[in-house]
Scaffold this active site. Structure first.
Site, PDB file in Angstrom:
ATOM      1  N   ILE A  43      26.142 -34.512  -5.791  1.00  0.00           N
ATOM      2  CA  ILE A  43      25.621 -33.495  -5.118  1.00  0.00           C
ATOM      3  C   ILE A  43      24.062 -33.621  -5.413  1.00  0.00           C
ATOM      4  O   ILE A  43      23.438 -33.340  -6.433  1.00  0.00           O
ATOM      5  CB  ILE A  43      26.016 -32.035  -5.934  1.00  0.00           C
ATOM      6  N   GLU A  44      23.347 -33.707  -4.008  1.00  0.00           N
ATOM      7  CA  GLU A  44      21.826 -34.207  -4.261  1.00  0.00           C
ATOM      8  C   GLU A  44      21.059 -32.839  -4.049  1.00  0.00           C
ATOM      9  O   GLU A  44      21.533 -31.777  -3.838  1.00  0.00           O
ATOM     10  CB  GLU A  44      21.551 -35.338  -3.511  1.00  0.00           C
ATOM     11  N   CYS A  53      25.724 -36.465 -10.422  1.00  0.00           N
ATOM     12  CA  CYS A  53      26.917 -37.395 -10.130  1.00  0.00           C
ATOM     13  C   CYS A  53      28.106 -36.889 -10.011  1.00  0.00           C
ATOM     14  O   CYS A  53      28.640 -36.031 -10.700  1.00  0.00           O
ATOM     15  CB  CYS A  53      26.772 -38.455 -11.245  1.00  0.00           C
ATOM     16  N   GLU A  55      30.889 -38.232 -11.102  1.00  0.00           N
ATOM     17  CA  GLU A  55      31.482 -38.354 -12.517  1.00  0.00           C
ATOM     18  C   GLU A  55      31.416 -36.819 -13.219  1.00  0.00           C
ATOM     19  O   GLU A  55      32.149 -36.297 -13.796  1.00  0.00           O
ATOM     20  CB  GLU A  55      31.238 -39.188 -13.288  1.00  0.00           C
ATOM     21  N   CYS A  86      26.829 -44.552 -13.647  1.00  0.00           N
ATOM     22  CA  CYS A  86      25.485 -44.628 -14.303  1.00  0.00           C
ATOM     23  C   CYS A  86      25.564 -44.598 -15.876  1.00  0.00           C
ATOM     24  O   CYS A  86      26.565 -44.025 -16.458  1.00  0.00           O
ATOM     25  CB  CYS A  86      24.496 -43.918 -13.475  1.00  0.00           C
ATOM     26  N   CYS A  89      26.240 -40.902 -17.091  1.00  0.00           N
ATOM     27  CA  CYS A  89      27.840 -40.308 -17.001  1.00  0.00           C
ATOM     28  C   CYS A  89      28.425 -41.206 -18.048  1.00  0.00           C
ATOM     29  O   CYS A  89      29.486 -40.515 -18.579  1.00  0.00           O
ATOM     30  CB  CYS A  89      28.149 -40.846 -15.536  1.00  0.00           C
TER      31      CYS A  89
HETATM   32  N1  THU Z   1      25.808 -41.417  -8.239  1.00  0.00           N
HETATM   33  C1  THU Z   1      27.022 -41.047  -8.541  1.00  0.00           C
HETATM   34  O1  THU Z   1      27.413 -39.934  -8.204  1.00  0.00           O
HETATM   35  N2  THU Z   1      27.562 -41.664  -9.725  1.00  0.00           N
HETATM   36  C2  THU Z   1      27.024 -42.815 -10.221  1.00  0.00           C
HETATM   37  O2  THU Z   1      27.632 -42.990 -11.433  1.00  0.00           O
HETATM   38  C3  THU Z   1      25.841 -43.458  -9.660  1.00  0.00           C
HETATM   39  C4  THU Z   1      25.275 -42.508  -8.533  1.00  0.00           C
HETATM   40  C5  THU Z   1      25.372 -40.903  -7.139  1.00  0.00           C
HETATM   41  C6  THU Z   1      23.751 -40.153  -7.482  1.00  0.00           C
HETATM   42  C7  THU Z   1      23.251 -40.116  -6.160  1.00  0.00           C
HETATM   43  O3  THU Z   1      23.549 -39.110  -5.160  1.00  0.00           O
HETATM   44  C8  THU Z   1      23.815 -41.269  -5.327  1.00  0.00           C
HETATM   45  O4  THU Z   1      24.866 -41.931  -5.957  1.00  0.00           O
HETATM   46  C9  THU Z   1      22.593 -42.496  -5.367  1.00  0.00           C
HETATM   47  O5  THU Z   1      22.173 -42.872  -6.596  1.00  0.00           O
END
Ligand code: THU
Length: 136
Positions: A43-44, A53, A55, A86, A89
């Site tokens: 969710i940005e 993220c 997760e 990442c 997470c």
């Molecule tokens: N993102 C995730 O949802 N999980 C991760 O483990 C790595 C990054 C998302 C965050 C952002 O919305 C997009 O990926 C690019 O970084």
């Protein structure tokens, strides 16, 4: 619930990703030891640092509903190569157990499984807070 099934649920959760900035969709499916599944997507936000993220979305949903024993989490992205979670997470996951299986799936649904403890060696985990502290 087998892992191919969990990957399919993560793929479906990916469709909900709110990604107007990166267009990088991530879906997650978190399996509790009770057999319950909680899904999550990334969710940005226009304030980029507020992005959550996939997760962590799934983990926070589960914990807030009273579940905090996890067996596995499946993560799906749209890339040919598998995407690993990442650092943030990984840290949030290891809070709930070092044996959680992290299932990373590519766009074709092919996946690899790693223990969270192997993805975050020398982790700062809850037991560190139990260690004796020596103050001068
Ligand atoms: N993102 C995730 O949802 N999980 C991760 O483990 C790595 C990054 C998302 C965050 C952002 O919305 C997009 O990926 C690019 O970084």
């Amino acid at each position: 619930m087998d892992y191919p099934q969990l990957v399919k649920i993560a793929e479906k959760a990916k469709e909900k990703a709110y990604v107007p900035y990166s267009n990088f969709r991530v879906g997650a499916a978190l399996l509790t030891v009770e057999g319950q599944v909680f899904t999550g997507c990334n969710i940005e936000n226009a304030s980029f640092g507020m992005t959550n993220c996939a997760e962590r979305t799934a983990i926070f949903k589960a914990v807030s509903e009273g579940y905090n024993n996890f067996q596995a989490i499946a993560i799906s992205t749209d890339t040919q190569e598998i995407t690993s979670p990442c650092g943030a997470c990984r840290q949030v996951l290891i809070e709930f157990g070092e044996n959680i299986d992290v299932i990373m799936a590519n766009v074709k649904g092919q996946y690899e499984v790693y223990k969270i403890s192997n993805l975050l060696p020398l982790a700062f985990s809850p037991n560190k807070l139990e260690e004796e502290r020596l103050n001068e």
